[in-house]
Design a protein around this motif. Structure first.
Motif, PDB file in Angstrom:
ATOM      1  N   SER A 396       0.826  -1.212   0.000  1.00 45.22           N
ATOM      2  CA  SER A 396       0.000   0.000   0.000  1.00 45.22           C
ATOM      3  C   SER A 396       0.855   1.255   0.000  1.00 45.22           C
ATOM      4  O   SER A 396       0.539   2.248  -0.682  1.00 45.22           O
ATOM      5  CB  SER A 396      -0.934  -0.003   1.213  1.00 45.22           C
ATOM      6  OG  SER A 396      -0.187  -0.066   2.415  1.00 45.22           O
ATOM      7  N   GLN A 423      -6.422  -9.745   0.631  1.00 43.83           N
ATOM      8  CA  GLN A 423      -6.863  -8.638   1.462  1.00 43.83           C
ATOM      9  C   GLN A 423      -6.472  -8.840   2.919  1.00 43.83           C
ATOM     10  O   GLN A 423      -6.500  -9.948   3.433  1.00 43.83           O
ATOM     11  CB  GLN A 423      -8.384  -8.467   1.353  1.00 43.83           C
ATOM     12  CG  GLN A 423      -8.863  -8.129  -0.046  1.00 43.83           C
ATOM     13  CD  GLN A 423     -10.369  -7.941  -0.091  1.00 43.83           C
ATOM     14  OE1 GLN A 423     -11.041  -7.955   0.933  1.00 43.83           O
ATOM     15  NE2 GLN A 423     -10.892  -7.751  -1.290  1.00 43.83           N
ATOM     16  N   THR A 424      -6.122  -7.725   3.589  1.00 50.34           N
ATOM     17  CA  THR A 424      -5.778  -7.721   5.005  1.00 50.34           C
ATOM     18  C   THR A 424      -6.971  -7.218   5.813  1.00 50.34           C
ATOM     19  O   THR A 424      -7.912  -6.638   5.252  1.00 50.34           O
ATOM     20  CB  THR A 424      -4.556  -6.819   5.250  1.00 50.34           C
ATOM     21  OG1 THR A 424      -4.863  -5.504   4.758  1.00 50.34           O
ATOM     22  CG2 THR A 424      -3.337  -7.358   4.500  1.00 50.34           C
ATOM     23  N   PHE A 427      -8.213  -3.656   5.137  1.00 52.60           N
ATOM     24  CA  PHE A 427      -8.293  -3.387   3.701  1.00 52.60           C
ATOM     25  C   PHE A 427      -9.136  -2.147   3.418  1.00 52.60           C
ATOM     26  O   PHE A 427      -8.786  -1.330   2.555  1.00 52.60           O
ATOM     27  CB  PHE A 427      -8.891  -4.608   2.996  1.00 52.60           C
ATOM     28  CG  PHE A 427      -9.003  -4.475   1.501  1.00 52.60           C
ATOM     29  CD1 PHE A 427      -7.869  -4.435   0.700  1.00 52.60           C
ATOM     30  CD2 PHE A 427     -10.240  -4.384   0.895  1.00 52.60           C
ATOM     31  CE1 PHE A 427      -7.969  -4.318  -0.668  1.00 52.60           C
ATOM     32  CE2 PHE A 427     -10.352  -4.258  -0.477  1.00 52.60           C
ATOM     33  CZ  PHE A 427      -9.212  -4.229  -1.264  1.00 52.60           C
TER      34      PHE A 427
END
Length: 716
Positions: A396, A423-424, A427
């Motif tokens: 990111s 995805q975290t 997100f």
């Protein structure tokens, strides 16, 4: 350990502007719904998970709400007090508070308490307490005076102890503070004098309390910035005697001693407190969580727009005014432990970046020497982790760096790569940061408009209006109808003012511009052509849910409609807008709104555009009426309720203007005739309702019948 999560704005309109500020936030009978009472004339019911209001009620001009509205958990009704003595009770179905149940009481009310497991309790300003049912049975009963002259109630709270309500309220007189405990199972009232101890010159600014089986733990935040605790027994040894209790220091200097406003506290659990206020004299106000067991600061959050000094909590949400808007901050408090408390304390003392906290292995260390093999190995692992983090920054951050300097095409390629990564948990916040970075560069460089990248980010389904309010502002400036349609479909929390701004663009943009735009057409079916091909003679034989635009069902309908039946038929059977404009207007119909906040903005729409929208809505209604299910074809068409609600909204907001336009005359007459026909239908249905009810009763008495019987039913 405790943590404050990312907050969000619950109200799209400023609150707390009334003479008494924001009066309160109270839980409804549903876990996720809360009653918010403004200090002026309004009560709003919010659903927190949707971040949208479900209903709004106001008292008349000149009346003022004087205590927070509450929910009666036994009946599901709402209760509010205006002008100190007037009680109003209503339900979700009620619209006008002036027409709901009203009771005028003989004494001024301080607060109404409502809690699960008991009826609402009314606390009067003179200290008397009454149950709601007993009060409504005899509204003009005499209310006794409990507290002395010049004694003023400052704070109150209700608890359930052994399935019985216990009420505490704090009073102040000439700088002295008193606590009253009302037990409802034994009907005893006990009074305690709060001895301030060495801090006699300090003024108590906020109270909170918790309860166990024997004591009420009263917390007080004083003007010296310290928090004190007072243990008050629930069952006093001598209820008739004025007893004394002493405060003890719990936390020292949690807020600045110079703070006079914006200070509050509330008890979260047995080991944690939430505190609102500036930690230093020159600093901004903060929301912080303290561990009372180990007297450590667990977490804090700066509030640059200031607060009103009011704090509420329900479940795992904190409610407060940030600036002029009601904000919800989710929080988490874990079971208190020394390791967690010390770890957080180290973090608060050292604001520098810490990748991994270092904990001592007491089993392998000897005394204070940390030179063991295991300790050295831990240090090497820690150093290696720090090196890996410094060499490989998060994806990111790489993308944010790319946005600052690279071209739109390159950003689009890098964004596709980033979205392909797993995805975290954070997100949605990362996506929000990316959108803000793109909008920031667009503001600095107006020629930079990464439209494709923004469209990709919207379609991640994690954005909301509150997360990136500038996104729809840019789309409105560019008249980007495709992006606006997508935002209306994806964002759950769009303010009514922005919804109306979108509606203005959708109605005013030219047909040529719409033909070039890429619009999602799922909500529109290909019915316009088939309708236009049908002959007028065939249409006159079709009844639309009992309503025929060519037939005069009621005697008092205007004859003007019958003078030109062909024009009326053509007007109502052909779609007044092109399919792409219809798809955009359908997105408006699907959007969430609050009627109270939407109506003022609808008045700003030009009259000719209002007429066009009404013509389209009336056309949709006629299409719904052509089938028994009363639905439109298509994947996501507007519902009948949405169509009717918007017709009512537009007429409520613009009727005096539209009625003066010659082009709208025939449309208004058609709507008038439609309403009259529906009234006739309802009247006929009501006539046979009693007969059907009798038939239903007979069908329920089958068990009483013999094996064979002949019955004669007479219907009148």
């Amino acid at each position: 350990m405790a943590a404050l999560e990312e907050g969000f704005t619950l109200s799209a309109v400023p609150l707390g502007a009334g003479p008494n500020g924001l009066l309160g936030v109270e839980q409804s009978d549903k876990t996720d719904q809360f009653l918010v009472t403004d200090g002026g004339r309004t009560v709003i019911l919010y659903k927190v998970s949707d971040q949208k209001p479900l209903g709004s009620w106001s008292v008349k001009q000149g009346q003022i709400i004087t205590c927070p509205a509450v929910c009666n958990f036994q009946t599901g009704e709402y209760i509010v007090v205006h002008d100190n003595k007037v009680l109003r009770i209503w339900s979700n179905e009620d619209v006008n508070l002036d027409k709901v149940f009203k009771a005028t009481l003989p004494a001024e009310i301080y607060r109404i308490h409502s809690i699960q497991g008991t009826e609402p309790l009314v606390l009067f300003k003179e200290g008397a307490v009454r149950g709601l049912e007993a009060l409504l049975a005899e509204p003009q009963q005499k209310i006794e005076t409990v507290i002395s002259d010049e004694e003023v109630i400052k704070w109150t709270k209700i608890f359930m102890v052994f399935r019985h309500p216990v009420l505490i309220f704090i009073t102040e007189k000439h700088g002295n503070y008193f606590a009253y405990i009302q037990m409802f199972n034994s009907r005893t009232l006990s009074k305690y004098t709060l001895l301030l101890g060495q801090e006699e010159k300090s003024v108590i600014q906020s109270f909170s309390a918790s309860v166990d089986r024997k004591f009420i733990s009263l917390m007080s935040l004083s003007s010296d910035g310290c928090i004190y605790e007072t243990l008050i027994p629930i069952h006093p040894s001598d209820p008739e005697k004025n007893q004394r209790v002493v405060r003890s220091l719990l936390l020292k200097t949690v807020v600045s001693g110079n703070a006079r406003n914006g200070v509050a506290l509330t008890v979260l659990d047995k080991d944690h407190l939430a505190v609102l206020g500036p930690p230093l004299p020159a600093s901004k106000e903060c929301l912080s969580i303290w561990n009372t067991k180990f007297q450590t600061l667990q977490t804090s959050k700066e509030l640059p727009q200031g607060t009103s000094g009011q704090l509420w909590y329900y479940g795992e949400n904190l409610f407060m005014l940030h600036g002029k808007f009601l904000t919800v901050v989710p929080y988490k408090c874990e079971v208190s432990s020394l390791a967690g408390a010390l770890g957080k304390l180290k973090h608060s003392q050292d604001p520098g970046p810490q990748t991994v906290p270092h904990f001592v292995n007491w089993e392998t260390s000897q005394g204070y020497g940390l030179g063991s093999q295991n300790s050295e190995q831990s240090k090497r692992i820690l150093r290696r982790r720090k090196i890996e983090v410094s060499v490989q920054p998060p994806a990111s951050k790489q993308l944010l760096s790319t946005i600052k300097k690279d071209s739109e095409k390159h950003i689009e390629v890098e964004l596709c790569k980033f979205l392909a990564i797993k995805q975290t948990p954070d997100f949605h916040t990362v996506i929000g940061d990316i959108v803000l970075e793109l909008l920031g560069r667009h503001k600095a460089e107006p020629s930079f408009y990464p439209r494709n990248s923004l469209m990709q980010l919207i379609q991640t389904h994690v954005l909301s209006y509150s997360l990136c309010p500038g996104l729809m502002e840019v789309a409105l400036e560019k008249a980007d109808v495709q992006m606006l349609q997508l935002c209306l479909q994806q964002f759950p929390d769009i303010p009514e003012s922005v919804t109306c701004a979108c509606l203005k663009i959708f109605l005013s943009i030219s047909d040529d511009s719409l033909q070039e735009a890429e619009i999602n057409m799922e909500s529109v079916s290909d019915y316009s052509d088939s309708v236009q091909e049908e002959k007028m003679e065939e249409q006159t034989e079709i009844l639309h849910n009992g309503f025929n635009p060519e037939e005069e069902n009621c005697d008092n309908c205007d004859r003007e409609l019958n003078e030109k039946p062909r024009d009326a038929a053509e007007e109502t059977t052909s779609c007044p807008v092109i399919p792409k404009r219809a798809a955009l207007l359908n997105a408006i119909l699907h959007s969430a709104y609050s009627e109270m906040f939407l109506l003022p903005h609808l008045k700003d729409i030009p009259a000719q555009h209002v007429t066009l929208f009404l013509q389209y809505l009336y056309f949709l209604y006629l299409k719904c009426s052509e089938n028994a299910t009363m639905t439109l074809p298509g994947l996501h068409p507007p519902t009948l309720n949405q169509i009717m609600d918007w017709i009512c909204l537009l007429l409520d907001a613009n009727f005096t203007v539209v009625v003066m336009i010659p082009e709208a005359k025939r449309l208004l007459l058609s709507l008038y005739k439609f309403v009259k026909s529906q009234i006739c239908i309802c009247s006929e249905l009501n006539k046979i309702e009693v007969s059907f009810r009798e038939l239903q009763k007979l069908s329920q008495e089958k068990n009483n019948r013999e094996l064979y019987s002949i019955e004669v039913l007479e219907l009148f």
